[in-house]
Write an enzyme that holds these catalytic residues in place. Structure first.
Site, PDB file in Angstrom:
ATOM      1  CB  ILE A  13      16.224 -64.451 -42.495  1.00 10.36           C
ATOM      2  CG1 ILE A  13      15.921 -65.306 -43.732  1.00 10.36           C
ATOM      3  CG2 ILE A  13      15.930 -65.233 -41.223  1.00 10.36           C
ATOM      4  CD1 ILE A  13      16.369 -64.695 -45.027  1.00 10.36           C
ATOM      5  CB  SER A  35      11.602 -63.029 -31.250  1.00  9.58           C
ATOM      6  OG  SER A  35      12.809 -62.429 -31.654  1.00  9.58           O
ATOM      7  NE  ARG A  36      18.085 -64.204 -27.529  1.00 13.76           N
ATOM      8  CZ  ARG A  36      19.417 -64.172 -27.484  1.00 13.76           C
ATOM      9  NH1 ARG A  36      20.046 -64.184 -26.323  1.00 13.76           N
ATOM     10  NH2 ARG A  36      20.125 -64.120 -28.598  1.00 13.76           N
ATOM     11  CE  LYS A  88      21.427 -69.367 -45.759  1.00 15.58           C
ATOM     12  NZ  LYS A  88      22.731 -68.796 -45.415  1.00 15.58           N
ATOM     13  CG  ASP A 166      25.145 -67.470 -42.958  1.00 17.61           C
ATOM     14  OD1 ASP A 166      24.361 -68.160 -42.291  1.00 17.61           O
ATOM     15  OD2 ASP A 166      24.788 -66.430 -43.563  1.00 17.61           O
TER      16      ASP A 166
END
Length: 305
Positions: A13, A35-36, A88, A166
């Site tokens: 996303i 971020s991993r 979201k 979701d």
């Protein structure tokens, strides 16, 4: 003044929506990320939000990681005096989102619980057309192929990951924007034997006038995907289709502006920051919580990606 922003969670996303929109925005400058696994092609991508907040001079963060871990990231950002954009759903529970609202207010920063489907091209026109009309019935169908949209994403099946809600919460975000208040009367959640969250849901709602409102969510649909909301009224039939990007009234296609969901979200975020305000609408998430409270649970066959 340009708002310097960092993204937390560089996944699909973020790459598909957030980064391109931020690159084109006159209000924001994307300067860093945490971020991993993923990376952005400018500045430094940190391993954790703690590292990012300590090292970077930023004004805001956009949180794009799974909802189960979003509270702590938002809490840290708010404590550091940053404005926060929540993808979201805004969190895994209603209570944590309400607490974030209180923390943001106390700190004097903006908190924005975003609902991108509300910014689909046909939603505002649909809301305007429905205003003042008597509703006869509402049918919501949100059916898609989880293997296509969320391949191998184990978190989405875990507790707090929401399962079929979701995508289904996108439908609920539109419905709560265009319809008068409504509530759940009964429903069925279908939960695979090897998963913690539902793969399908059938939900029956009504409003103060007794209007029948049915929502059908399913993650097992192959072929063409279905994202439709049909509203029968005393003045005709409204159909929002393709996630709200197309609108027909009595079968006649309506002229709409180009798709710009995430542009609309970031325009809203910038306006909230300028005004010193927050926007934390939890109505769509409340309907999901109600479904877990009131709907019947049925176990169905195991699901494998």
């Amino acid at each position: 003044m340009v708002i310097r922003i960092g993204i937390v969670g560089v996944g699909k996303i973020a790459r598909d929506q957030h980064i391109p929109v931020l690159d084109a925005s006159p209000d924001f400058e994307l300067v860093t990320a945490a971020s991993r696994h993923g990376r952005i092609e400018r500045g430094v991508t940190h391993t954790t939000i703690e590292e990012m907040l300590a090292a970077e001079d930023i004004d805001a963060v956009a949180l794009c990681q799974p909802p189960q871990v979003r509270f702590e990231a938002a809490r840290l950002a708010i404590a550091a005096g940053k404005h926060v954009f929540l993808e979201k759903p805004p969190g895994a529970t209603l209570s944590e989102v309400e607490l974030l609202r209180e923390l943001a207010h106390a700190k004097g920063v903006t908190l924005f619980a975003s609902w991108h489907s509300r910014y689909a091209a046909g939603v505002a026109t649909a809301r305007e057309w429905l205003a003042g009309k008597t509703l006869r019935s509402v049918k919501i169908e949100w059916k898609e192929d989880v293997r296509h949209w969320h391949p191998g994403q184990a978190w989405i099946w875990e507790a707090g990951g929401m399962g079929v809600f979701d995508p289904g919460i996108n439908a609920l975000s539109i419905a709560t924007a265009i319809l008068p208040g409504f509530f759940l009367t009964e429903g069925v959640l279908e939960i695979p034997a090897n998963r913690a969250s539902p793969i399908a849901a059938t939900l029956d709602f009504t409003d103060a006038a007794g209007t029948p409102i049915r929502a059908e969510f399913d993650w097992r649909q192959t072929g063409p995907q279905t994202w439709d909301i049909r509203v029968e009224t005393d003045a005709g039939t409204l159909l929002l289709s393709k996630g709200g990007s197309e609108l027909h009234i009595d079968g006649i296609a309506q002229a709409l502006p180009p798709e710009a969901e995430y542009c609309g979200l970031y325009d809203r975020f910038a306006a909230l920051i300028a005004a010193g305000e927050s926007d934390v609408d939890v109505a769509p998430l409340r309907h999901v919580a109600d479904a877990y409270l009131r709907a019947e649970r049925r176990q169905v066959e195991a699901f494998e990606d």
